[in-house]
Write a protein that holds these residues in place. Structure first.
Motif, PDB file in Angstrom:
ATOM      1  N   MET A 104      -3.350  55.984  11.791  1.00 57.98           N
ATOM      2  CA  MET A 104      -2.856  56.179  10.418  1.00 57.98           C
ATOM      3  C   MET A 104      -4.014  56.709   9.586  1.00 57.98           C
ATOM      4  N   PHE A 106      -5.522  58.048   5.917  1.00 56.90           N
ATOM      5  CA  PHE A 106      -5.374  57.940   4.466  1.00 56.90           C
ATOM      6  C   PHE A 106      -6.427  58.837   3.828  1.00 56.90           C
ATOM      7  N   SER A 121      -1.209  61.028   3.385  1.00 54.23           N
ATOM      8  CA  SER A 121      -1.246  60.039   4.471  1.00 54.23           C
ATOM      9  C   SER A 121      -0.362  60.499   5.618  1.00 54.23           C
ATOM     10  N   THR A 122      -0.912  60.414   6.847  1.00 57.19           N
ATOM     11  CA  THR A 122      -0.171  60.836   8.033  1.00 57.19           C
ATOM     12  C   THR A 122      -0.277  59.772   9.116  1.00 57.19           C
ATOM     13  N   PHE A 123       0.734  59.751   9.955  1.00 60.36           N
ATOM     14  CA  PHE A 123       0.756  58.859  11.114  1.00 60.36           C
ATOM     15  C   PHE A 123       0.707  59.704  12.373  1.00 60.36           C
ATOM     16  N   TYR A 124      -0.213  59.402  13.281  1.00 60.71           N
ATOM     17  CA  TYR A 124      -0.408  60.181  14.508  1.00 60.71           C
ATOM     18  C   TYR A 124      -0.224  59.260  15.703  1.00 60.71           C
ATOM     19  N   ARG A 323       3.604  62.343  11.692  1.00 59.90           N
ATOM     20  CA  ARG A 323       4.570  62.218  10.605  1.00 59.90           C
ATOM     21  C   ARG A 323       3.808  62.165   9.291  1.00 59.90           C
ATOM     22  N   ASN A 324       4.309  62.947   8.301  1.00 59.94           N
ATOM     23  CA  ASN A 324       3.747  62.930   6.961  1.00 59.94           C
ATOM     24  C   ASN A 324       4.378  61.761   6.207  1.00 59.94           C
ATOM     25  N   MET A 325       3.540  60.783   5.859  1.00 62.38           N
ATOM     26  CA  MET A 325       4.052  59.556   5.267  1.00 62.38           C
ATOM     27  C   MET A 325       4.419  59.727   3.792  1.00 62.38           C
ATOM     28  N   ASP A 326       3.885  60.792   3.119  1.00 54.83           N
ATOM     29  CA  ASP A 326       4.141  60.960   1.688  1.00 54.83           C
ATOM     30  C   ASP A 326       5.357  61.861   1.423  1.00 54.83           C
ATOM     31  N   GLY A 328       7.272  63.613   4.047  1.00 54.24           N
ATOM     32  CA  GLY A 328       8.269  63.670   5.111  1.00 54.24           C
ATOM     33  C   GLY A 328       8.453  65.090   5.600  1.00 54.24           C
ATOM     34  N   HIS A 330       8.994  66.081   8.757  1.00 53.20           N
ATOM     35  CA  HIS A 330       8.396  66.328  10.067  1.00 53.20           C
ATOM     36  C   HIS A 330       9.497  66.607  11.092  1.00 53.20           C
TER      37      HIS A 330
END
Length: 469
Positions: A104, A106, A121-124, A323-326, A328, A330
């Protein structure tokens, strides 16, 4: 030596008690009930005595070789060597491993889609499957496998050597037990003779042919025989416990050792000759030393392989999801899992230059171990030759001692008989009778000891020359 073990047949005892109650309920005659009950108990005793059959010396040796604690310890070492061999075989197989990662981010980071910096913020999420195989390592794995095989062979020889050593110890313990039992028999025979002579002396003292001093001397002789009998019985008990301990035999169970005849253990017709090449090849201690030399030599070759370069092959596949957490927007997981997949293949050449003298010191240690193993092998071979020569001399001497002791027993028997007749006629004292009887007892016990010693020496020589118990 008969020991009745009532606990072995609880069902028979129960039936005997039930028969007692049945007769009591029918108000049968009391004598008939007692006679029936005693007959049942005698039958149980007879069956129990038959169950405690004597053990031969060979049976005791085989039991000890199969149940000894020291043999089991060597068996555990063999199992450990087999495990090391399996591990050495596994070193030739490729190494495969998978990986899963989650991350994650930030703030400022690299966008996995555009590879540009972003502050969202992104999740990989990453997945990978890799495999590697060593193609060449200076023959280290090959020599380590050969070393493991040699260690397994050394373990087998160690187990057999421990079995043989335990069997020989049990054989010696059996001879000690048989000696104590024979000494008890001879002492009991002498005590009976002393008791009869005491009664005869008391009768002769009543008619005035012997004095009270002679009677007192005979009583002292009988008391000395009682003491010697008690002492030998105690030694017999200790010898039996020692034998059971060496055999790992249950202490509470009955063990009766059958005394072999001299002809039974006459394995060799002549006590001469040295060590044959076949005996050197079959001896487990020498085989163990030879396997140790082979293992040390392979270990040295494996250590020298550390100076050579290594070549390895590796490959794998990987994929990822982000995924782009802010904001979206994706792509779906299945689409990214397929589109982001990648494969790779790599060859690696590793040339050792300097590893803080680790390989050099390992080679020196393995060379010292090889020299030590070779020295141990030379010692075992020379020790076997020495043991054969010593056992040959022991067999010759024990045979001569047995013949001379047999002649001494015959002479002491005649002397004791003549001294007893002289004492009856008043021509010898009670002290002379006691001295002659003690001398005869010592000669008989010495003859028994020489016979058992000869049996043990013959078996020991046969083992050294034939490498077989």
């Amino acid at each position: 030596m008969i020991i009745i073990q009532w606990a072995i047949f609880p069902a028979n005892i129960f039936r005997a008690l039930m028969a007692w109650r049945k007769f009591a309920d029918r108000k049968e005659n009391e004598k008939t009930m007692k006679r029936t009950f005693i007959s049942t108990l005698l039958l149980i005793a007879a069956i129990s005595v038959q169950a405690a059959e004597p053990w031969s010396v060979e049976r005791c040796m085989k039991y000890a070789a199969d149940h000894s604690h020291s043999v089991r310890q060597r068996q555990f070492d063999l199992d450990e060597n087999r495990t090391a061999k399996t591990r050495a075989i596994g070193a030739f197989l490729p190494e495969v491993y998978g990986s899963v990662s989650a991350q994650m981010n930030f703030g400022r980071a690299v966008d996995p889609e555009t590879n540009a910096y972003t502050d969202v913020s992104t999740f990989y999420n990453g997945y990978g499957l890799q495999a590697s195989l060593t193609i060449f390592d200076g023959l280290q794995r090959y020599n380590e496998l050969r070393m493991a095989r040699a260690n397994v062979a050394m373990g087998r020889s160690a187990v057999q050597a421990e079995k043989d050593a335990t069997a020989l110890q049990v054989c010696k313990a059996c001879m000690d037990l048989l000696y104590c039992q024979g000494a008890v028999e001879h002492t009991m025979q002498k005590r009976e003779e002393s008791l009869q002579l005491l009664r005869q002396t008391e009768v002769m003292a009543e008619v005035g042919q012997k004095s009270e001093a002679d009677v007192a001397q005979m009583r002292a002789t009988l008391a000395a025989d009682d003491y010697e009998l008690t002492h030998m019985q105690s030694q017999t008990t200790k010898a039996l416990l020692t034998l059971k301990q060496l055999m790992n035999f249950p202490i509470e169970d009955t063990l009766i050792v059958e005394r072999p005849s001299v002809e039974t253990l006459s394995i060799l017709s002549e006590a001469d000759g040295g060590v044959t090449p076949a005996a050197l090849a079959r001896n487990p201690r020498i085989a163990q030393a030879e396997s140790q030399v082979a293992a040390a030599r392979y270990g040295l070759w494996a250590a020298r392989g550390g100076f050579l370069p290594k070549i390895s092959l590796s490959g794998g596949v990987s994929t990822s999801f982000f995924r782009n957490m802010d904001t979206g927007g994706h792509a779906p997981f299945s689409q990214q899992f397929k589109n982001n997949a990648g494969e790779y293949v790599a060859f690696t050449l590793s040339i050792p230059i300097f590893n803080r003298l680790a390989t050099l010191t390992t080679v020196r240690s393995r060379r010292i171990a090889l020299d030590r193993a070779c020295e141990t092998l030379d010692y075992e071979r020379s020790e076997l030759r020495r043991l054969v020569a010593e056992a040959t001399a022991d067999v010759r001497n024990s045979e001569k001692e047995m013949l001379k002791t047999n002649e001494q027993v015959e002479a002491d028997s005649i002397a004791a008989h003549i001294t007893t007749r002289k004492f009856e006629e008043g021509m010898a004292s009670a002290i002379d009778v006691r001295t002659a009887a003690v001398t005869l007892l010592q000669s008989r016990v010495k003859l028994l000891q020489s016979q058992l010693t000869m049996m043990y020496n013959r078996r020991l020589l046969a083992y050294y020359r034939q490498a077989s118990i």
